[in-house]
Write a protein that holds these residues in place. Structure first.
Motif, PDB file in Angstrom:
ATOM      1  N   ALA A  21      -1.741  -1.142   9.766  1.00  0.00           N
ATOM      2  CA  ALA A  21      -0.457  -1.669  10.221  1.00  0.00           C
ATOM      3  C   ALA A  21      -0.322  -3.142   9.857  1.00  0.00           C
ATOM      4  O   ALA A  21       0.747  -3.595   9.421  1.00  0.00           O
ATOM      5  N   TYR A  22      -1.407  -3.889  10.018  1.00  0.00           N
ATOM      6  CA  TYR A  22      -1.352  -5.313   9.674  1.00  0.00           C
ATOM      7  C   TYR A  22      -1.113  -5.504   8.179  1.00  0.00           C
ATOM      8  O   TYR A  22      -0.256  -6.297   7.779  1.00  0.00           O
ATOM      9  N   THR A  24       0.229  -3.526   5.953  1.00  0.00           N
ATOM     10  CA  THR A  24       1.518  -3.061   5.438  1.00  0.00           C
ATOM     11  C   THR A  24       2.720  -3.702   6.129  1.00  0.00           C
ATOM     12  O   THR A  24       3.744  -3.918   5.484  1.00  0.00           O
ATOM     13  N   LEU A  25       2.606  -4.020   7.409  1.00  0.00           N
ATOM     14  CA  LEU A  25       3.751  -4.546   8.162  1.00  0.00           C
ATOM     15  C   LEU A  25       3.637  -6.041   8.476  1.00  0.00           C
ATOM     16  O   LEU A  25       4.610  -6.781   8.297  1.00  0.00           O
ATOM     17  N   GLY A  26       2.482  -6.467   8.970  1.00  0.00           N
ATOM     18  CA  GLY A  26       2.332  -7.849   9.441  1.00  0.00           C
ATOM     19  C   GLY A  26       2.043  -8.868   8.363  1.00  0.00           C
ATOM     20  O   GLY A  26       2.651  -9.942   8.330  1.00  0.00           O
ATOM     21  N   ARG A  75      11.656  -8.023  11.513  1.00  0.00           N
ATOM     22  CA  ARG A  75      10.490  -7.288  11.005  1.00  0.00           C
ATOM     23  C   ARG A  75       9.227  -7.656  11.782  1.00  0.00           C
ATOM     24  O   ARG A  75       8.357  -6.815  11.995  1.00  0.00           O
ATOM     25  N   TRP A  76       9.112  -8.920  12.206  1.00  0.00           N
ATOM     26  CA  TRP A  76       7.943  -9.336  12.977  1.00  0.00           C
ATOM     27  C   TRP A  76       7.947  -8.654  14.342  1.00  0.00           C
ATOM     28  O   TRP A  76       6.913  -8.204  14.822  1.00  0.00           O
ATOM     29  N   ASP A  78       9.220  -5.778  14.988  1.00  0.00           N
ATOM     30  CA  ASP A  78       8.848  -4.384  14.731  1.00  0.00           C
ATOM     31  C   ASP A  78       7.336  -4.249  14.567  1.00  0.00           C
ATOM     32  O   ASP A  78       6.725  -3.295  15.074  1.00  0.00           O
ATOM     33  N   TYR A  79       6.723  -5.208  13.872  1.00  0.00           N
ATOM     34  CA  TYR A  79       5.260  -5.193  13.711  1.00  0.00           C
ATOM     35  C   TYR A  79       4.575  -5.313  15.071  1.00  0.00           C
ATOM     36  O   TYR A  79       3.636  -4.569  15.374  1.00  0.00           O
ATOM     37  N   ALA A  82       4.621  -2.141  16.883  1.00  0.00           N
ATOM     38  CA  ALA A  82       3.727  -1.134  16.301  1.00  0.00           C
ATOM     39  C   ALA A  82       2.265  -1.365  16.657  1.00  0.00           C
ATOM     40  O   ALA A  82       1.468  -0.434  16.631  1.00  0.00           O
ATOM     41  N   THR A  83       1.886  -2.595  16.994  1.00  0.00           N
ATOM     42  CA  THR A  83       0.467  -2.907  17.211  1.00  0.00           C
ATOM     43  C   THR A  83       0.101  -3.269  18.649  1.00  0.00           C
ATOM     44  O   THR A  83      -1.081  -3.350  18.979  1.00  0.00           O
TER      45      THR A  83
END
Length: 104
Positions: A21-22, A24-26, A75-76, A78-79, A82-83
């Motif tokens: 997740a980090y 790809t997203l963060g 987007r942050w 959303d990250y 997700a985590t």
């Protein structure tokens, strides 16, 4: 220069999920806003399930501006969503290089 050391203790069995997740997203968002990653590490010996990241800033004001801009990006958020359930404990320290440090 200031270095921020961020330490995350990830819930047991969730390290691979967190790292994916980090990455790809963060990471893309942090790279855009924070700019200067010094390193990103996981523990292999000692207390396990830790992730440590190091980011460099010109000043504490520079850090505050960059992080504020990042927090305003959807987007942050959303990250983080997700985590959040993957992280057990997180801490942050600000480090200043000594006069003889190779990182200055």
């Amino acid at each position: 220069m200031f270095i921020e050391e961020r330490d995350y203790r990830i819930k047991t069995g969730k390290l691979a999920i967190f790292l994916e997740a980090y990455e790809t997203l963060g990471l893309p968002i942090q790279t855009q806003y924070l700019g200067r990653m010094i390193g990103h590490f996981t523990t292999d010996i000692g207390e396990l399930n830790h992730v440590v990241s190091l980011w460099a800033y010109d000043s504490l004001d520079d850090r505050a501006r960059r992080r504020q801009a990042m927090f305003e990006d959807r987007r942050w958020q959303d990250y983080l969503q997700a985590t959040t359930d993957l992280i057990d404990v997180q801490s942050s320290r600000i480090l200043r290089p000594s006069a003889f440090s190779p990182l200055r």
